[in-house]
Design a protein around this motif. Sequence first.
Motif, PDB file in Angstrom:
ATOM      1  N   ASN A  40       3.900 -31.862  37.114  1.00  0.00           N
ATOM      2  CA  ASN A  40       3.537 -33.245  36.764  1.00  0.00           C
ATOM      3  C   ASN A  40       2.020 -33.442  36.769  1.00  0.00           C
ATOM      4  N   GLU A  41       1.381 -32.814  37.768  1.00  0.00           N
ATOM      5  CA  GLU A  41      -0.079 -32.933  37.899  1.00  0.00           C
ATOM      6  C   GLU A  41      -0.761 -32.373  36.635  1.00  0.00           C
ATOM      7  N   ILE A  42      -0.253 -31.164  36.253  1.00  0.00           N
ATOM      8  CA  ILE A  42      -0.860 -30.534  35.061  1.00  0.00           C
ATOM      9  C   ILE A  42      -0.640 -31.399  33.816  1.00  0.00           C
ATOM     10  N   ARG A  43       0.582 -31.949  33.697  1.00  0.00           N
ATOM     11  CA  ARG A  43       0.865 -32.805  32.530  1.00  0.00           C
ATOM     12  C   ARG A  43      -0.078 -34.012  32.508  1.00  0.00           C
ATOM     13  N   ASP A  44      -0.268 -34.629  33.703  1.00  0.00           N
ATOM     14  CA  ASP A  44      -1.168 -35.798  33.760  1.00  0.00           C
ATOM     15  C   ASP A  44      -2.603 -35.416  33.410  1.00  0.00           C
ATOM     16  N   GLU A  45      -3.026 -34.247  33.912  1.00  0.00           N
ATOM     17  CA  GLU A  45      -4.404 -33.807  33.633  1.00  0.00           C
ATOM     18  C   GLU A  45      -4.618 -33.587  32.135  1.00  0.00           C
ATOM     19  N   LEU A  46      -3.592 -32.884  31.539  1.00  0.00           N
ATOM     20  CA  LEU A  46      -3.731 -32.604  30.098  1.00  0.00           C
ATOM     21  C   LEU A  46      -3.679 -33.904  29.277  1.00  0.00           C
ATOM     22  N   THR A  47      -2.786 -34.834  29.704  1.00  0.00           N
ATOM     23  CA  THR A  47      -2.692 -36.125  29.002  1.00  0.00           C
ATOM     24  C   THR A  47      -4.047 -36.842  29.068  1.00  0.00           C
ATOM     25  N   ALA A  48      -4.658 -36.812  30.273  1.00  0.00           N
ATOM     26  CA  ALA A  48      -5.956 -37.479  30.432  1.00  0.00           C
ATOM     27  C   ALA A  48      -7.029 -36.789  29.585  1.00  0.00           C
ATOM     28  N   ALA A  49      -6.989 -35.438  29.551  1.00  0.00           N
ATOM     29  CA  ALA A  49      -7.997 -34.695  28.769  1.00  0.00           C
ATOM     30  C   ALA A  49      -7.862 -35.027  27.283  1.00  0.00           C
ATOM     31  N   ILE A  50      -6.575 -35.115  26.852  1.00  0.00           N
ATOM     32  CA  ILE A  50      -6.350 -35.455  25.427  1.00  0.00           C
ATOM     33  C   ILE A  50      -6.896 -36.866  25.123  1.00  0.00           C
ATOM     34  N   ALA A  51      -6.623 -37.816  26.032  1.00  0.00           N
ATOM     35  CA  ALA A  51      -7.097 -39.196  25.817  1.00  0.00           C
ATOM     36  C   ALA A  51      -8.622 -39.244  25.753  1.00  0.00           C
ATOM     37  N   THR A  52      -9.274 -38.508  26.643  1.00  0.00           N
ATOM     38  CA  THR A  52     -10.743 -38.498  26.650  1.00  0.00           C
ATOM     39  C   THR A  52     -11.278 -37.911  25.345  1.00  0.00           C
ATOM     40  N   LYS A  53     -10.642 -36.769  24.944  1.00  0.00           N
ATOM     41  CA  LYS A  53     -11.108 -36.119  23.715  1.00  0.00           C
ATOM     42  C   LYS A  53     -10.876 -37.035  22.509  1.00  0.00           C
ATOM     43  N   LYS A  54      -9.727 -37.747  22.549  1.00  0.00           N
ATOM     44  CA  LYS A  54      -9.402 -38.647  21.431  1.00  0.00           C
ATOM     45  C   LYS A  54     -10.488 -39.725  21.296  1.00  0.00           C
ATOM     46  N   ALA A  55     -10.859 -40.320  22.442  1.00  0.00           N
ATOM     47  CA  ALA A  55     -11.887 -41.364  22.424  1.00  0.00           C
ATOM     48  C   ALA A  55     -13.210 -40.807  21.887  1.00  0.00           C
ATOM     49  N   GLU A  56     -13.510 -39.551  22.292  1.00  0.00           N
ATOM     50  CA  GLU A  56     -14.749 -38.900  21.839  1.00  0.00           C
ATOM     51  C   GLU A  56     -14.746 -38.715  20.318  1.00  0.00           C
ATOM     52  N   LEU A  57     -13.585 -38.170  19.825  1.00  0.00           N
ATOM     53  CA  LEU A  57     -13.496 -37.921  18.373  1.00  0.00           C
ATOM     54  C   LEU A  57     -13.557 -39.230  17.578  1.00  0.00           C
ATOM     55  N   GLU A  58     -12.913 -40.271  18.111  1.00  0.00           N
ATOM     56  CA  GLU A  58     -12.929 -41.574  17.411  1.00  0.00           C
ATOM     57  C   GLU A  58     -14.340 -42.142  17.350  1.00  0.00           C
ATOM     58  N   ALA A  59     -15.043 -42.010  18.470  1.00  0.00           N
ATOM     59  CA  ALA A  59     -16.424 -42.524  18.506  1.00  0.00           C
ATOM     60  C   ALA A  59     -17.296 -41.761  17.520  1.00  0.00           C
ATOM     61  N   ALA A  60     -17.076 -40.422  17.450  1.00  0.00           N
ATOM     62  CA  ALA A  60     -17.883 -39.607  16.523  1.00  0.00           C
ATOM     63  C   ALA A  60     -17.585 -40.018  15.079  1.00  0.00           C
ATOM     64  N   ALA A  61     -16.254 -40.251  14.791  1.00  0.00           N
ATOM     65  CA  ALA A  61     -15.872 -40.643  13.425  1.00  0.00           C
ATOM     66  C   ALA A  61     -16.522 -41.979  13.060  1.00  0.00           C
ATOM     67  N   LEU A  62     -16.542 -42.900  14.029  1.00  0.00           N
ATOM     68  CA  LEU A  62     -17.150 -44.208  13.778  1.00  0.00           C
ATOM     69  C   LEU A  62     -18.651 -44.072  13.521  1.00  0.00           C
ATOM     70  N   ASP A  63     -19.308 -43.240  14.344  1.00  0.00           N
ATOM     71  CA  ASP A  63     -20.751 -43.026  14.152  1.00  0.00           C
ATOM     72  C   ASP A  63     -21.041 -42.485  12.760  1.00  0.00           C
TER      73      ASP A  63
END
Length: 347
Positions: free
Chosen positions: A64-87
Amino acid sequence: MSLQEKLEALKTETAAKIAAASDLNVLNQIRVETLGKKGPITEVLRGMKDLSAEERPKVGAFANEIRDELTAAIATKKAELEAAALDLALAKEAIDVTLPGKQIPQGNRHVLTQILEEIEDIFVGMGYQVIEGNEVESDHYNFQRMNLPKDHPARDMQDTFYISNEVLIRTHTSPVQARVMEKHDFSQGPLRMISPGKVFRRDTDDATHSHQFHQIEGLVIDKNVTMADLKGTLEVMMKKMFGADRKIRLRPSYFPFTEPSVEVDVSCFKCGGAGCNVCKHTGWIEILGAGMVHPDVLTMSGIDPEVYSGFAFGLGPDRVAMLRYGVNDIRNFYQNDVRFLSQFKGE
Ligand code: FA5
């Protein structure tokens, strides 16, 4: 490899993939492949049934811990990619407000329209009405009512474009006189009108003649109107149009619809009176014909010449514009060359 080791390896591998994901589609694919129902974590969890009762909760919690970590990493990366696309989009659509604006060319009223309106203003200021006539006229109004019966030799003075035997495009603005006179009610006051518009003649085009040009008809009818009123009115207009210094002359002339008749010339703008190609070596340019309205013209319009008298004039505004601006060829006004027309900005 123990389940825990497998999970650890999966975490490392997936975290590297997430870090390397270059766009949102790839990232979404990683999420589905890793965390989805058919993904490796679910598979590891399924294998827990073979574990001992003590090990099971530990491995479960770790998964469960690993799943939560990966979910959080994906969310962070998603926000990063979205911000880059907007820029990127903002950079692409950026407007440089410091660039100079595009010049929008500004038009102006045609120089002849300006002259017509200026002359209209002078006469409106003297109490004249402005009346629009018809460009397509009948032989009756254009000629017969102007004292030019069918066989009159003076019809040759105005070579005519006929549409049929009875219909033509007007050769002068004088037919408006007849149309206005027959309707005027003198109990409401004297008749004072001008009528500007286009006229057409089978003239050969040269520096001062065009087959299509403009005229401004003027007409005043009242009791006791005399030639002195005509002269005074024309003087006011000429002074306003050309200034007090310009020389003007009245010549006796002939029109079938006026008696007596005059023509008015203005000294040539090009040679100042010495003679040149513009004034055909006469020193003068003719700008209007005028006279006292012929009693027969009054009678044909139902006005008693024993009671009323009047004067009329027909002015050529194209020639006024030539004199005013030193234009040495009337054809310039009709060729619509913007380089020529844009010189006359008006107000
Ligand atoms: C007439 O047309 C008379 N109807 C004028 C008139 C009205 C006389 C009322 C008496 C009473 P005329 O053909 O001369 O007259 O023309 C009048 C003016 O129009 C001329 O003085 C001239 O300025 C202008 N004009 C005549 N022919 C041309 C042309 N081909 N191109 C440019 N202007 C012209």
